[in-house]
Scaffold this active site. Structure first.
Site, PDB file in Angstrom:
ATOM      1  N   LYS A   1       0.827  -1.217   0.000  1.00 11.96           N
ATOM      2  CA  LYS A   1       0.000   0.000   0.000  1.00 11.96           C
ATOM      3  C   LYS A   1       0.855   1.258   0.000  1.00 11.96           C
ATOM      4  CE  LYS A   1      -2.743  -3.024  -0.219  1.00 11.96           C
ATOM      5  NZ  LYS A   1      -3.253  -3.405  -1.535  1.00 11.96           N
TER       6      LYS A   1
ATOM      7  N   GLU B   1      -2.505   7.908   8.082  1.00 13.23           N
ATOM      8  CA  GLU B   1      -3.293   8.765   7.184  1.00 13.23           C
ATOM      9  C   GLU B   1      -4.271   9.585   8.001  1.00 13.23           C
ATOM     10  OE1 GLU B   1      -5.537   6.590   4.254  1.00 13.23           O
ATOM     11  OE2 GLU B   1      -3.749   5.773   3.304  1.00 13.23           O
TER      12      GLU B   1
ATOM     13  N   HIS C   1     -16.103  -5.099   5.815  1.00 11.83           N
ATOM     14  CA  HIS C   1     -15.328  -5.171   4.576  1.00 11.83           C
ATOM     15  C   HIS C   1     -15.843  -6.217   3.589  1.00 11.83           C
ATOM     16  CE1 HIS C   1     -12.629  -2.331   6.415  1.00 11.83           C
ATOM     17  NE2 HIS C   1     -12.528  -3.128   7.462  1.00 11.83           N
TER      18      HIS C   1
ATOM     19  N   ARG D   1      -7.398  -7.834 -10.287  1.00 12.38           N
ATOM     20  CA  ARG D   1      -8.150  -9.051 -10.650  1.00 12.38           C
ATOM     21  C   ARG D   1      -9.502  -8.640 -11.217  1.00 12.38           C
ATOM     22  NH1 ARG D   1      -9.037  -8.224  -5.004  1.00 12.38           N
ATOM     23  NH2 ARG D   1     -11.217  -7.662  -4.700  1.00 12.38           N
TER      24      ARG D   1
HETATM   25  C1  MV4 Z   1      -9.761   4.648   5.015  1.00 14.49           C
HETATM   26  C2  MV4 Z   1     -10.987   5.036   5.609  1.00 14.49           C
HETATM   27  C3  MV4 Z   1     -11.105   6.331   6.068  1.00 14.49           C
HETATM   28  N1  MV4 Z   1     -10.049   7.176   5.995  1.00 14.49           N
HETATM   29  N2  MV4 Z   1      -8.753   5.551   4.939  1.00 14.49           N
HETATM   30  C4  MV4 Z   1     -10.730  -0.005   4.593  1.00 14.49           C
HETATM   31  C5  MV4 Z   1      -9.993  -1.079   3.871  1.00 14.49           C
HETATM   32  C6  MV4 Z   1      -8.965  -0.414   3.042  1.00 14.49           C
HETATM   33  N3  MV4 Z   1      -9.157  -0.786   1.687  1.00 14.49           N
HETATM   34  C7  MV4 Z   1      -9.115   1.044   3.261  1.00 14.49           C
HETATM   35  N4  MV4 Z   1     -10.195   1.247   4.177  1.00 14.49           N
HETATM   36  C8  MV4 Z   1     -10.516   2.479   4.630  1.00 14.49           C
HETATM   37  N5  MV4 Z   1      -9.554   3.429   4.534  1.00 14.49           N
HETATM   38  C9  MV4 Z   1      -8.912   6.762   5.433  1.00 14.49           C
HETATM   39  N6  MV4 Z   1      -7.885   7.601   5.394  1.00 14.49           N
HETATM   40  C10 MV4 Z   1     -12.012   4.077   5.664  1.00 14.49           C
HETATM   41  C11 MV4 Z   1     -11.768   2.793   5.188  1.00 14.49           C
HETATM   42  C12 MV4 Z   1     -12.862   1.871   5.318  1.00 14.49           C
HETATM   43  C13 MV4 Z   1     -13.498   1.331   4.202  1.00 14.49           C
HETATM   44  C14 MV4 Z   1     -13.109   1.619   2.909  1.00 14.49           C
HETATM   45  C15 MV4 Z   1     -13.740   1.056   1.823  1.00 14.49           C
HETATM   46  C16 MV4 Z   1     -14.798   0.180   2.022  1.00 14.49           C
HETATM   47  C17 MV4 Z   1     -15.199  -0.119   3.277  1.00 14.49           C
HETATM   48  C18 MV4 Z   1     -14.566   0.430   4.378  1.00 14.49           C
HETATM   49  C19 MV4 Z   1     -15.006   0.114   5.660  1.00 14.49           C
HETATM   50  C20 MV4 Z   1     -14.393   0.654   6.739  1.00 14.49           C
HETATM   51  C21 MV4 Z   1     -13.314   1.528   6.575  1.00 14.49           C
END
Ligand code: MV4
Length: 510
Positions: A115, A199, A234, A291
């Site tokens: 990441k 972040e 998720h 994918r």
């Molecule tokens: C975040 C966020 C809020 N702020 N980054 C969750 C998994 C990973 N792919 C990134 N994720 C998140 N990153 C910042 N700076 C909230 C999430 C997040 C989320 C993102 C996409 C889909 C579902 C989620 C569920 C909880 C938190």
């Protein structure tokens, strides 16, 4: 390319078989002992046994899969999603074995796998990312300094992460040191790497992702966005295209950003860039999924582009014929039908599929890996099928999904059907004002508010009586007394779901 081995199971294996057949390619299924009679095995041209039911002894055995491909004369491997789809070593091993890998280059998987590396790449190519670091944190002191800079709340994330593991929200300086310890421990356990970065935490965002296709000749296009905010822990539950929050101008900007990210990684084949879309309209690149994704059909339905066919054609060296990004037409929505009991904390349910009534009709698509007689076990993912609809508008798509869910019957295991019906009837969902926390907030009122047990029992008895009456009217001989159709009995109200269900059950073939 003439023969494709499909290193997967369930609905996606069947999806790839269908694309192969349309392209005149031979298909080879692989299967575990639990899947010997599965639909993907039956529908493929040939099939090879991998091993016992556990994935670690079957669908994750990359070495065996490559051996099988050689033995049976396949010249390409399609990984589907999950299992080996994003393992850099497997993409490399397939290529080293002289086979065609139906997916991105191993180097692109690696570039997006870390990441922090993906963030560095994004910054270098003008793709907006959430304010934060691209280097792992040294210690709590550094974390405190950076957090003060970005402003609270902040989010600690695993560098090797994805999928939310090793993530910690921190709302005040006092909580930072212990959150960093916890994130490190979780990251070490999940990924064997305790590197964590920081972040700014974005509150109340949507999860919007952009589908891209890139060929091996330098052309890369966007196929627009999918709205994936309806998720729990998720796990996505419902996806749609387009997003209610994206207009043509934002689509163009996000599409251009996704294409820049893909090109930066040297991407080829189908891929998806995940973004957070903040309430203020700002969007931030999170990561790239290297994918084909579960929810790809909603993009197919609004663009008319067959993504799995294009995965195969790109792998075979064809050029994309599209000169520009493709805009959506109408609205598509997908419900993931899982063997989970939503009213019981989404507890996985197992058993044999005893009966299936599959929705059909205008604008309805059913992508499934199960049949009557299929055993649903705990060995694999609980997703049984995807119900996907298309309609001219979002409101029409929701009504069509309700109708299709209404037609669906799955007997033998608990499913998420009822949960999806309730979402389709939810006012907030219907208004489109959803974010990534929406489902968690709404879950109680969605799965709760069930009628009392006595009422359900009384209604079930009434429905059974009506079903029996319908059955007798249909075949008088079934009535032992000799042809009487029995008493008319009290009818349930015409429009009652119980009455309709009772009629359907009574008219079922047994
Ligand atoms: C975040 C966020 C809020 N702020 N980054 C969750 C998994 C990973 N792919 C990134 N994720 C998140 N990153 C910042 N700076 C909230 C999430 C997040 C989320 C993102 C996409 C889909 C579902 C989620 C569920 C909880 C938190």
């Amino acid at each position: 390319m003439r023969k494709v081995l499909i290193a997967n199971r369930g609905e996606i294996a069947l999806r790839v078989v269908r694309a192969c057949r349309e392209l005149g390619l031979q298909s080879v299924a692989v299967y575990s002992d639990a899947d010997a009679r599965a639909p993907h095995v039956r529908e493929a041209d040939e099939a090879v046994r991998l091993g016992p039911a556990p994935s670690s002894e079957s669908y994750l055995r990359g070495d065996r899969i490559i051996e099988c491909a050689r033995a049976i004369g396949a010249d390409a491997i399609h990984p589907g999603y999950g299992f080996l789809a994003e393992r850099e070593w497997f993409a490399r091993a397939v290529r080293d074995a002289g086979l065609i890998w139906v997916g991105p280059p191993a180097e692109a998987i690696a570039a997006m796998g870390s990441k922090t590396a993906a963030r560095t790449l994004a910054v270098a190519h003008g793709v907006p990312i959430v304010p934060g670091t691209t280097e792992p944190l040294r210690d709590a002191d550094e974390a405190r300094t950076l957090a003060a800079q970005f402003g609270y709340p902040v989010l600690l994330k695993a560098a090797a992460g994805g999928g939310g593991k090793g993530m910690r929200v921190v709302r005040e300086p006092a909580a930072l040191a212990s959150a960093l310890d916890a994130a490190r421990r979780e990251a070490q356990n999940a990924f064997g790497d305790d590197a964590v970065y920081i972040e700014k935490y974005i509150e109340g965002p949507r999860h919007v992702e952009i589908q891209v296709l890139a060929d091996a000749h330098g052309r890369c296009i966007s196929l627009g966005e999918r709205e994936c905010s309806v998720q729990r822990r998720h796990q996505k539950m419902i996806e749609e295209a387009p997003s209610p929050a994206v207009n043509a101008e934002l689509r163009k900007a996000m599409g251009a950003a996704a294409v820049r990210a893909a090109k930066a990684a040297g991407y080829v084949n189908a891929g998806t860039c995940e973004f957070l879309l903040a309430p203020d309209g700002q969007f931030y690149f999170l990561e790239m999924n290297t994918r084909i994704q579960v929810e790809h059909p909603v993009t197919e339905l609004v663009t008319g582009v067959d993504l799995v066919q294009w995965q195969l054609r790109i792998a075979a060296g064809e050029r994309l014929p599209f000169t520009a990004s493709i805009d959506p037409r109408g609205w598509a929505m997908e419900c993931r039908i899982t063997s989970e009991d939503a009213s019981n904390g989404f507890l996985p349910s197992t058993g044999r599929i005893e009966y299936l009534n599959i929705p059909a009709g205008p604008g309805v698509r059913w992508d499934s890996g199960i049949d009557v007689g299929s055993e649903v076990s705990l060995y694999y993912d609980p997703m049984l099928a995807k119900l996907i609809v298309w309609a001219p508008t979002r409101a029409d798509a929701i009504e069509r999904m309700r109708r299709a869910l209404d037609e669906l019957t799955v007997d033998g295991v608990e499913t998420s059907r009822e949960f999806h019906l309730r979402v389709m009837e939810d006012e907030e969902f219907r208004s489109g004002t959803i974010d990534i926390q929406w489902l968690e907030r709404r879950l109680e009122s969605l799965v709760g508010a069930r009628p009392p047990r006595e009422a359900v029992e009384a209604a079930a008895i009434a429905a059974a009586l009506i079903a029996e009456r319908d059955r007798r009217q249909r075949s008088p001989r079934a009535n032992g007394a000799g042809g009487s159709t029995g008493p008319a009995g009290p009818a349930l109200p015409e429009a009652s779901p119980w009455a309709r269900e009772a009629r359907a059950q009574g008219l079922r073939d047994r």
